[in-house]
Design a protein around this motif. Structure first.
Motif, PDB file in Angstrom:
ATOM      1  N   PRO A 168       0.790  -1.235   0.000  1.00  9.01           N
ATOM      2  CA  PRO A 168       0.000   0.000   0.000  1.00  9.01           C
ATOM      3  C   PRO A 168       0.821   1.284   0.000  1.00  9.01           C
ATOM      4  O   PRO A 168       0.400   2.284  -0.579  1.00  9.01           O
ATOM      5  N   HIS A 169       2.006   1.250   0.595  1.00  4.66           N
ATOM      6  CA  HIS A 169       2.814   2.464   0.718  1.00  4.66           C
ATOM      7  C   HIS A 169       3.963   2.520  -0.279  1.00  4.66           C
ATOM      8  O   HIS A 169       4.701   3.499  -0.310  1.00  4.66           O
ATOM      9  N   CYS A 170       4.155   1.496  -1.086  1.00  6.99           N
ATOM     10  CA  CYS A 170       5.293   1.530  -2.016  1.00  6.99           C
ATOM     11  C   CYS A 170       5.002   0.714  -3.267  1.00  6.99           C
ATOM     12  O   CYS A 170       4.350  -0.334  -3.210  1.00  6.99           O
ATOM     13  N   GLY A 171       5.481   1.252  -4.373  1.00 10.07           N
ATOM     14  CA  GLY A 171       5.333   0.562  -5.649  1.00 10.07           C
ATOM     15  C   GLY A 171       6.687   0.388  -6.297  1.00 10.07           C
ATOM     16  O   GLY A 171       7.375  -0.621  -6.122  1.00 10.07           O
ATOM     17  N   THR A 172       7.130   1.415  -7.027  1.00 13.02           N
ATOM     18  CA  THR A 172       8.408   1.337  -7.721  1.00 13.02           C
ATOM     19  C   THR A 172       9.575   1.228  -6.752  1.00 13.02           C
ATOM     20  O   THR A 172      10.549   0.509  -7.000  1.00 13.02           O
ATOM     21  N   MET A 176      11.287   0.006   0.194  1.00  8.44           N
ATOM     22  CA  MET A 176      10.423   0.417   1.296  1.00  8.44           C
ATOM     23  C   MET A 176       9.467  -0.683   1.758  1.00  8.44           C
ATOM     24  O   MET A 176       8.659  -0.461   2.658  1.00  8.44           O
ATOM     25  N   ILE A 177       9.535  -1.872   1.166  1.00  7.65           N
ATOM     26  CA  ILE A 177       8.567  -2.911   1.534  1.00  7.65           C
ATOM     27  C   ILE A 177       8.685  -3.268   3.019  1.00  7.65           C
ATOM     28  O   ILE A 177       9.768  -3.214   3.608  1.00  7.65           O
ATOM     29  N   ARG A 178       7.538  -3.654   3.607  1.00  8.33           N
ATOM     30  CA  ARG A 178       7.481  -3.976   5.031  1.00  8.33           C
ATOM     31  C   ARG A 178       7.143  -5.437   5.310  1.00  8.33           C
ATOM     32  O   ARG A 178       7.166  -5.862   6.472  1.00  8.33           O
ATOM     33  N   THR A 265      -7.790  -8.872  -9.508  1.00  6.58           N
ATOM     34  CA  THR A 265      -6.668  -8.075  -9.004  1.00  6.58           C
ATOM     35  C   THR A 265      -6.886  -7.895  -7.508  1.00  6.58           C
ATOM     36  O   THR A 265      -7.771  -7.155  -7.084  1.00  6.58           O
ATOM     37  N   CYS A 266      -6.075  -8.573  -6.701  1.00  4.77           N
ATOM     38  CA  CYS A 266      -6.393  -8.767  -5.289  1.00  4.77           C
ATOM     39  C   CYS A 266      -5.476  -7.996  -4.342  1.00  4.77           C
ATOM     40  O   CYS A 266      -4.311  -7.736  -4.643  1.00  4.77           O
ATOM     41  N   VAL A 267      -6.039  -7.693  -3.174  1.00  5.89           N
ATOM     42  CA  VAL A 267      -5.259  -7.373  -1.990  1.00  5.89           C
ATOM     43  C   VAL A 267      -5.051  -8.699  -1.271  1.00  5.89           C
ATOM     44  O   VAL A 267      -6.020  -9.381  -0.912  1.00  5.89           O
TER      45      VAL A 267
END
Length: 601
Positions: A168-172, A176-178, A265-267
């Motif tokens: 949710p907070h990072c893409g490219t 920053m992944i958690r 397209t899932c969460v």
């Protein structure tokens, strides 16, 4: 209602004639791809796409996927049955290794099938498409145990695969992944976190879904250097290959999207799910890039595919719809009005579409051949050269191919006039589905920066210099062929524009990196234009040879030459304008302060 017919004749022309696939028969896998086999795969694959998948495209758009209270997802009506037919026919096995149940044939055939499937039903095609990317990553980085456990059933499409990067907070910026991966006592890891935008993340069409997930182990660097890759199955796979308990991964929701409604397209929520590391710790990004590069080539094909199906329907409508008279006088005086096909502006849109789709098809299939040669060429030097070229071309296939694919789809909607804006005609879906291809697997701005910021300078610029040498040699050879001299000269001029723009970057980007960023998009498009010019020169040369030999298919080859001349006249001049944009630098682009963008009350 829209219709679709696979462009089988054009695919055969490119594969059997322009690329001359049979000439590579001494290489592993190529010996099976005889012209007869190519014709059969193209014909039957096109038939399956047109007759089974295309009728489901609108159903998928209207129904979408449904998430249930237990987190399970059902796909639109007819999708599961179509996927059963896809699996039983072995369409997903064509280009995968025989060692794990594939047919071992060249990627060229696999790419041709991908186009047909995506044109017929892009949302459906994403289910096996994502699986192909996961298979590529496991082949390259998985342990032998992982390959034997997962690949046979993924290749057969009994199981499907996904890639899980975005949060949710990072893409490219993946550093920053958690999502966390904590070691268990048995050698597995407990994966916990949330991933979003996961295509084909949950569905009812396969017995198992194999997720490839980026996560960080305890104490890993808080950057891209601390990312590891894990294989996390929906159902645990036991040692004997049977399916065990449900793993701790569930679909929290399905994204509400502009298009590709038939794809789930899932969460995805990971709650201590069991996963196993793929490759080395903290080296997950390298493994994931293998998957991403495969996916980026597939997305480039999606750009082509939506342009193609929209073009087919645009031609049909333009031949049928009557409005006004031809500027040179009535073409059908006995009728109340002429077909809109006679109007130059409609012709412009149709010819732009024809020139792009046929040129882009050649580009994608040449790219597929480079993928094959990367692994199967006879010498290490040839393999390295092919690898460098496809690395250079990947962001162009993805970025330019999807930018132009979307533009062509909207132009074909324009051909319909007001009817193009009405859902019943189907053109809206092509536009909406095409739009995502410019965004996922790295936005096209990211593709442009990958090309200009990484690929141009890589290994001292060896790849771009090899490309310039290749195209220069083919231009020189074409000048000696009757009828090709003018086309070769126009391509040579466009190539000169690209070479000059490349030199400008070398001279100016180091002192101000914003100059590179400001011109990257334009350069990517310039390279796409020049590369399609090379494809059209090759196709024109092949068509000229066939006509000289007295081929019975005269109309087809004459059509190729006419379209090649159109491309050289109408597309190549844009290279000069793009060069001038690049050389304007970044000063005016970056001049305004942030406050100047605010709207005054």
């Amino acid at each position: 209602m829209p219709t679709y017919t696979a462009p089988a004749r054009d695919a055969r022309f490119i594969i059997n004639e322009m690329l001359d696939l049979a000439s590579y028969g001494n290489l592993p896998g190529f010996e099976m791809a005889t012209p007869d086999v190519v014709d059969a795969v193209i014909s039957e694959g096109g038939k399956f796409s047109a007759e089974v998948l295309a009728p489901l495209n609108r159903i998928g758009d209207e129904e979408g996927c449904t998430r249930h209270e237990d987190g399970s997802v059902t796909t639109p009506k007819g999708f599961k049955e179509a996927f059963d037919q896809f699996r039983e026919a072995g369409w997903g096995t064509v280009a995968h290794p025989e060692e794990f149940g594939g047919q071992g044939m060249p990627h060229v055939l696999g790419f041709a099938l991908e186009e047909f499937i995506s044109s017929a039903n892009q949302a459906f095609g994403m289910y096996p498409g994502l699986t192909n990317g996961a298979v590529s990553a496991l082949i390259a980085q998985g342990s032998q145990e992982q390959k034997e456990k997962y690949l046979p059933k993924m290749i057969s499409n009994e199981w499907t695969g996904t890639m899980n990067l975005t949060e949710p907070h990072c893409g490219t910026d993946l550093g920053m992944i958690r999502t966390k991966a904590v070691p268990n006592d048995d050698g597995s890891y407990a994966i916990t976190g949330t991933k979003i935008f996961i295509s084909a993340g949950e569905h009812d069409m396969a017995d198992n879904i194999i997720h490839l997930v980026l996560a960080k182990t305890p104490g890993a660097p808080d950057s891209t250097k601390g990312i590891s890759l894990f294989v996390v199955p929906k159902f645990i796979v036991e040692d004997d290959g049977s399916l065990g308990e449900r793993n701790g991964v569930t679909c929290g929701s399905i994204e509400e999207k502009m298009g590709i409604h038939g794809n789930a397209t899932c969460v995805l929520n990971y709650d201590g799910a069991k996963g196993w590391m793929v490759g080395e710790e903290n080296k997950g990004l390298k493994a994931m890039f293998i998957m991403m590069n495969a996916a980026r080539l597939g997305v480039g094909i999606q750009g082509l595919s939506q342009a193609e199906v929209a073009y087919q329907n645009g031609v049909t409508y333009a031949l049928d719809r009557r409005q006004g008279r031809a500027l040179t006088g009535p073409s059908e005086p006995e009728a109340q009005a002429d077909p809109i096909f006679v109007h130059p502006d409609v012709r412009r849109m149709l010819m732009d579409a024809k020139a792009f789709t046929e040129g882009m098809r050649a580009f994608c299939l040449w790219g597929a051949l480079l993928v094959d040669l990367t692994h199967k060429a006879q010498t290490e030097e040839e393999r390295q050269e092919a690898d460098a070229l496809i690395g250079l071309m990947t962001p162009v296939i993805k970025g330019y191919g999807t930018d132009k694919g979307y533009e062509i789809a909207t132009n074909m909607q324009q051909v319909y006039g007001g009817h193009g804006y009405i859902e019943e005609w189907g053109m809206s879906q092509f536009v909406r589905d095409a739009r995502i291809a410019q965004i996922y697997e790295g936005t096209n701005g990211v593709q442009a920066m990958d090309l200009c910021g990484r690929k141009l300078a890589q290994n001292g610029g060896a790849a771009i210099q090899a490309f310039f040498k290749l195209i220069g040699e083919e231009i020189a050879a074409a000048k000696d062929v009757d009828g090709l001299g003018d086309m070769a000269g126009k391509l040579e001029k466009a190539l000169g524009e690209q070479q000059a723009a490349t030199m400008w970057f070398m001279q100016n980007a180091m002192q101000n990196p914003n100059h590179l960023g400001a011109g990257a998009h334009h350069y990517m498009h310039m390279m796409g234009i020049v590369t399609l010019g090379l494809m059209w020169l090759r196709m024109a040369k092949t068509a000229t040879e066939r006509l000289a030999s007295g081929s019975e298919d005269k109309a087809f080859y004459e059509g190729k030459l006419a379209t090649a001349r159109y491309y050289m006249d109408r597309y190549l001049p844009d290279a000069g304008a793009l060069r001038r944009k690049i050389e304007s630098g970044s000063d005016s682009l970056m001049a305004l302060g942030e406050e100047a963008f605010a709207t005054a009350a």
